[in-house]
Motif scaffolding. Structure first.
Motif, mmCIF file in Angstrom:
data_model
loop_
_atom_site.group_PDB
_atom_site.id
_atom_site.type_symbol
_atom_site.label_atom_id
_atom_site.label_comp_id
_atom_site.label_asym_id
_atom_site.label_seq_id
_atom_site.Cartn_x
_atom_site.Cartn_y
_atom_site.Cartn_z
ATOM 1 N N VAL A 135 15.659 9.455 1.087
ATOM 2 C CA VAL A 135 15.603 7.992 1.121
ATOM 3 C C VAL A 135 14.143 7.554 1.195
ATOM 4 O O VAL A 135 13.391 8.001 2.063
ATOM 5 N N SER A 136 13.746 6.676 0.308
ATOM 6 C CA SER A 136 12.419 6.068 0.338
ATOM 7 C C SER A 136 12.415 4.968 1.395
ATOM 8 O O SER A 136 13.302 4.107 1.419
ATOM 9 N N ALA A 137 11.407 4.998 2.282
ATOM 10 C CA ALA A 137 11.336 3.981 3.344
ATOM 11 C C ALA A 137 9.906 3.886 3.873
ATOM 12 O O ALA A 137 9.115 4.822 3.717
ATOM 13 N N PHE A 138 9.597 2.781 4.487
ATOM 14 C CA PHE A 138 8.323 2.554 5.198
ATOM 15 C C PHE A 138 7.101 2.601 4.287
ATOM 16 O O PHE A 138 5.978 2.668 4.783
ATOM 17 N N LYS A 139 7.295 2.547 2.956
ATOM 18 C CA LYS A 139 6.135 2.715 2.068
ATOM 19 C C LYS A 139 5.230 1.498 2.075
ATOM 20 O O LYS A 139 4.073 1.591 1.677
ATOM 21 N N ASP A 156 9.685 -6.399 6.193
ATOM 22 C CA ASP A 156 10.878 -5.786 5.622
ATOM 23 C C ASP A 156 10.554 -4.355 5.207
ATOM 24 O O ASP A 156 9.463 -4.085 4.697
ATOM 25 N N VAL A 157 11.504 -3.472 5.420
ATOM 26 C CA VAL A 157 11.364 -2.085 4.982
ATOM 27 C C VAL A 157 12.370 -1.864 3.858
ATOM 28 O O VAL A 157 13.586 -1.854 4.094
ATOM 29 N N GLY A 179 11.147 -5.888 15.032
ATOM 30 C CA GLY A 179 10.303 -6.581 14.062
ATOM 31 C C GLY A 179 10.410 -6.049 12.644
ATOM 32 O O GLY A 179 9.925 -6.682 11.714
ATOM 33 N N LEU A 180 11.055 -4.894 12.466
ATOM 34 C CA LEU A 180 11.254 -4.368 11.115
ATOM 35 C C LEU A 180 12.700 -4.616 10.687
ATOM 36 O O LEU A 180 13.627 -4.337 11.449
ATOM 37 N N ARG A 181 12.865 -5.131 9.486
ATOM 38 C CA ARG A 181 14.203 -5.387 8.948
ATOM 39 C C ARG A 181 14.456 -4.459 7.773
ATOM 40 O O ARG A 181 13.709 -4.472 6.796
ATOM 41 N N HIS A 208 -8.897 -8.924 1.531
ATOM 42 C CA HIS A 208 -8.791 -9.939 2.592
ATOM 43 C C HIS A 208 -9.009 -9.367 3.988
ATOM 44 O O HIS A 208 -8.877 -10.081 4.972
ATOM 45 N N LYS A 209 -9.313 -8.065 4.064
ATOM 46 C CA LYS A 209 -9.570 -7.404 5.353
ATOM 47 C C LYS A 209 -8.420 -7.647 6.346
ATOM 48 O O LYS A 209 -8.584 -8.156 7.445
ATOM 49 N N VAL A 210 -7.216 -7.304 5.886
ATOM 50 C CA VAL A 210 -5.999 -7.490 6.692
ATOM 51 C C VAL A 210 -5.153 -6.220 6.619
ATOM 52 O O VAL A 210 -5.534 -5.240 5.973
ATOM 53 N N HIS A 211 -4.007 -6.236 7.296
ATOM 54 C CA HIS A 211 -3.024 -5.147 7.189
ATOM 55 C C HIS A 211 -1.712 -5.788 6.747
ATOM 56 O O HIS A 211 -0.782 -5.932 7.538
ATOM 57 N N ALA A 212 -1.646 -6.196 5.497
ATOM 58 C CA ALA A 212 -0.478 -6.947 5.015
ATOM 59 C C ALA A 212 0.726 -6.029 4.811
ATOM 60 O O ALA A 212 0.586 -4.841 4.522
ATOM 61 N N SER A 213 1.899 -6.607 4.967
ATOM 62 C CA SER A 213 3.140 -5.919 4.607
ATOM 63 C C SER A 213 3.988 -6.936 3.842
ATOM 64 O O SER A 213 3.487 -8.006 3.516
ATOM 65 N N ILE A 214 5.236 -6.637 3.583
ATOM 66 C CA ILE A 214 6.021 -7.593 2.797
ATOM 67 C C ILE A 214 7.256 -8.052 3.562
ATOM 68 O O ILE A 214 7.786 -7.340 4.414
ATOM 69 N N ALA A 215 7.688 -9.260 3.229
ATOM 70 C CA ALA A 215 8.948 -9.800 3.746
ATOM 71 C C ALA A 215 9.581 -10.609 2.615
ATOM 72 O O ALA A 215 8.906 -11.430 1.990
#
Ligand SMILES: NC(=O)c1ccc[n+]([C@@H]2O[C@H](COP(=O)([O-])OP(=O)(O)OC[C@H]3O[C@@H](n4cnc5c(N)ncnc54)[C@H](OP(=O)(O)O)[C@@H]3O)[C@@H](O)[C@H]2O)c1
Length: 221
Positions: A135-139, A156-157, A179-181, A208-215
């Motif tokens: 299963v692909s996850a947390f990428k 979102d994961v 906090g992870l969905r 942008h010097k951030v640690h972005a993720s997706i939702a």
């Protein structure tokens, strides 16, 4: 909890972050390394982050032997040698693939070409270990936020893989991290796109010097 989660390459940034978060959620976590001493040192780090952690460190082989649920958290170049060495011992096991093969070239980060034209790391892994439940996850989750158990997560994961029951098992593990969905996106047709999002996020983060993720928006609660 019995039934430990094994993290192969758990001495590294992402594996250590997941180990810390699952230890905080009450899971027994076994950290794997090519060198057992590095794994026991990483287990000490988890204990410092989470006083109640039930965690231990071993070499990767010993972790594979003790766990039916494994995270493959090594750089892409380590994936095929590790799978070849593990061979049929991974059969039937849940294998959480967090690996992205990136190419940091001119113009920014992009996905690296994979051996034999494989469309995604996830599909390459499933082909190499056909009997594992991959299963692909947390990428798309940055390791930095995971490692601080006090840091609030909001991401979102995306999960994909050919086995729906395996995806459900990983979704439950994602949901154990506040906090992870988990978002089940189905079969491996989405694996390449999920990996491409990681390359996109690396470029966003650098610019942008951030640690972005997706939702995602528009999903039911
Ligand atoms: N870091 C992130 O934010 C992030 C986000 C999404 C996805 N990922 C993906 O998650 C995976 C792990 O990322 P990471 O940042 O944690 O990587 P990392 O820190 O560079 O490496 C993780 C661990 O893998 C082991 N390792 C290194 N080279 C290896 C090799 N050739 N063969 C076998 N094991 C090797 C090392 O452990 P020992 O030396 O102790 O064996 C290392 O501590 C990568 O595939 C990456 O693409 C990372």
């Amino acid at each position: 909890m019995a039934n430990p989660i094994g993290v192969l390459g758990g001495t590294g940034d992402l594996g250590l972050g997941l180990a810390i978060r699952w230890a905080a959620a009450g899971h027994r976590v076994l950290i794997g390394s090519r060198v057992a001493e590095r794994a026991t040192t990483a287990a000490d780090t988890v204990r410092r982050a989470v006083a109640t952690a039930d965690v231990a460190g071993f070499d990767n082989d010993a972790v594979i032997a003790q766990c039916d649920r494994l995270v493959l958290a090594v750089p892409f170049e380590g994936v095929e040698p590790l799978l070849a060495a593990a061979g049929p011992r991974l059969g039937g096991k849940l294998l959480i693939d967090v690996v992205v093969a990136l190419d940091f070239g001119k113009g920014g980060c992009r996905l690296a070409a994979l051996p034999a034209g494989a469309p995604s790391v996830t599909e390459l892994i499933q082909e190499r270990v056909p009997d594992a439940r991959v299963v692909s996850a947390f990428k798309n989750v940055p390791a930095s936020e995971l490692q601080d158990p006090a840091a609030a997560l909001a991401a979102d994961v995306l999960l994909c893989g050919r086995d729906a029951a395996a995806r459900a098992d990983v979704a439950a593990l994602v949901a154990d991290i506040p906090g992870l969905r988990p978002v089940d996106v189905g079969g491996n047709a989405s694996a390449h796109a999920i990996e491409a999002i990681t390359a996109l996020l690396v470029n966003v983060n650098r610019r942008h010097k951030v640690h972005a993720s997706i939702a995602l928006t528009g999903l039911p609660d």
